[in-house]
Design an enzyme around this catalytic site. Structure first.
Site, PDB file in Angstrom:
ATOM      1  N   ASP A 162     -87.246  19.873  -4.962  1.00 16.62           N
ATOM      2  CA  ASP A 162     -87.646  18.478  -5.229  1.00 16.62           C
ATOM      3  C   ASP A 162     -87.154  17.437  -4.204  1.00 16.62           C
ATOM      4  OD1 ASP A 162     -88.519  19.806  -7.465  1.00 16.62           O
ATOM      5  OD2 ASP A 162     -87.356  18.647  -8.907  1.00 16.62           O
ATOM      6  N   ASP A 196     -91.650  18.379  -8.335  1.00 16.66           N
ATOM      7  CA  ASP A 196     -91.915  17.681  -9.583  1.00 16.66           C
ATOM      8  C   ASP A 196     -93.318  17.088  -9.502  1.00 16.66           C
ATOM      9  OD1 ASP A 196     -90.052  17.779 -11.620  1.00 16.66           O
ATOM     10  OD2 ASP A 196     -89.415  15.696 -11.421  1.00 16.66           O
ATOM     11  N   HIS A 252     -95.643  15.276 -12.225  1.00 16.50           N
ATOM     12  CA  HIS A 252     -95.862  14.811 -13.596  1.00 16.50           C
ATOM     13  C   HIS A 252     -97.190  14.072 -13.764  1.00 16.50           C
ATOM     14  CE1 HIS A 252     -91.818  15.882 -14.637  1.00 16.50           C
ATOM     15  NE2 HIS A 252     -91.257  14.975 -13.870  1.00 16.50           N
ATOM     16  N   HIS A 263     -96.560  11.514 -18.997  1.00 17.10           N
ATOM     17  CA  HIS A 263     -95.475  12.454 -19.287  1.00 17.10           C
ATOM     18  C   HIS A 263     -94.462  11.823 -20.244  1.00 17.10           C
ATOM     19  CE1 HIS A 263     -92.393  15.539 -18.720  1.00 17.10           C
ATOM     20  NE2 HIS A 263     -93.382  16.277 -18.264  1.00 17.10           N
ATOM     21  N   HIS A 299     -91.606   8.758 -12.357  1.00 14.24           N
ATOM     22  CA  HIS A 299     -91.297   9.332 -11.045  1.00 14.24           C
ATOM     23  C   HIS A 299     -92.198  10.531 -10.779  1.00 14.24           C
ATOM     24  CE1 HIS A 299     -88.924  11.774 -13.836  1.00 14.24           C
ATOM     25  NE2 HIS A 299     -89.039  12.757 -12.943  1.00 14.24           N
ATOM     26  N   LYS A 303     -93.776  21.813 -10.982  1.00  9.89           N
ATOM     27  CA  LYS A 303     -93.175  21.842 -12.314  1.00  9.89           C
ATOM     28  C   LYS A 303     -93.308  20.476 -12.975  1.00  9.89           C
ATOM     29  CE  LYS A 303     -88.508  21.112 -10.392  1.00  9.89           C
ATOM     30  NZ  LYS A 303     -88.040  19.977 -11.156  1.00  9.89           N
ATOM     31  N   CYS A 324     -81.845  19.334 -11.554  1.00  6.54           N
ATOM     32  CA  CYS A 324     -82.857  20.327 -11.209  1.00  6.54           C
ATOM     33  C   CYS A 324     -82.312  21.483 -10.370  1.00  6.54           C
ATOM     34  CB  CYS A 324     -84.043  19.652 -10.523  1.00  6.54           C
ATOM     35  SG  CYS A 324     -84.936  18.539 -11.640  1.00  6.54           S
TER      36      CYS A 324
END
Length: 207
Positions: free
Chosen positions: A8, A46, A48, A52, A81, A106, A151
């Site tokens: 990330d 990441d 999203h 989310h 984010h 993810k 993470c």
């Protein structure tokens, strides 16, 4: 065979981003240098959707960093984010991606967060990373990136659980919270993980 995992390193987690990790950008030259010494490098991202449910903005009267229960799991609410398709979700332009063979996204399910590069937080869905490593005959995993206490930690813990010998490269990660980082590192070590710095890692690979 060794694999390097870059977790990330995205604009929203860097200085000026919506969920900036203090000094997160300082690890990028280290991560770039480390890639020269690995047979396999992968990255997590990441990714999203805007709705989310880890975002405080999707809960009326809730603020970032409040904790709620979400579908039976404790959930910290975050600032928006790494929203799919936004500049904040992009990898840093300073990060060398040329050696990255695969990117594992993810946090794509709006109903559950996903700190680890292997699974969502409920271990309900796999990203396929463990199977990918097994197909590539990986037995040692070295984890870098952002942020060290969340993470990176959960990725490293799942790596251990999947049976890989796992390291966190200390100077190639940066935490959101230094005190919490000390505790997560202790937990990682207690579960069989190892901490190493980039100089040690490079020295080992040159032998």
């Amino acid at each position: 065979m060794k694999a390097l995992v870059i977790v990330d390193i995205q604009n929203d987690f860097l200085p000026g981003g919506s969920l900036a990790v203090p000094y997160g950008d300082k690890i990028i030259p280290v991560v770039n240098e480390l890639q020269k010494y690995f047979e396999l490098t992968v990255a997590t991202q990441d990714w999203h959707p805007p709705d989310h449910k880890s975002f405080a903005s999707n809960h009326p009267n809730k603020k970032p960093f409040e904790v709620i229960e979400l579908n039976g799991l404790k959930q910290t609410l975050w600032p928006d984010h790494c929203v799919q398709g936004t500049a904040g979700a992009n990898f840093s332009s300073q990060l060398n991606l040329n050696k990255v063979e695969a990117i594992f996204r993810k946090g794509t399910n709006a109903e559950i967060d996903s700190y680890s590069g292997f699974y969502d937080n409920g271990h309900l869905k796999s990203t396929g990373l463990a199977g990918y490593f097994r197909d590539k005959k990986i037995d040692e995993v070295f984890v870098t990136g952002l942020c060290g206490d969340i993470c990176v930690f959960f990725t490293a813990m799942d790596s251990l659980q999947e049976g890989f010998k796992t390291y966190i490269i200390e100077d190639a990660t940066q935490p959101l919270n230094e005190d919490y980082f000390k505790r997560t590192n202790e937990t990682f070590i207690q579960n069989g993980g190892r901490l190493i710095n980039s100089r040690e890692m490079i020295s080992i690979n040159k032998q």
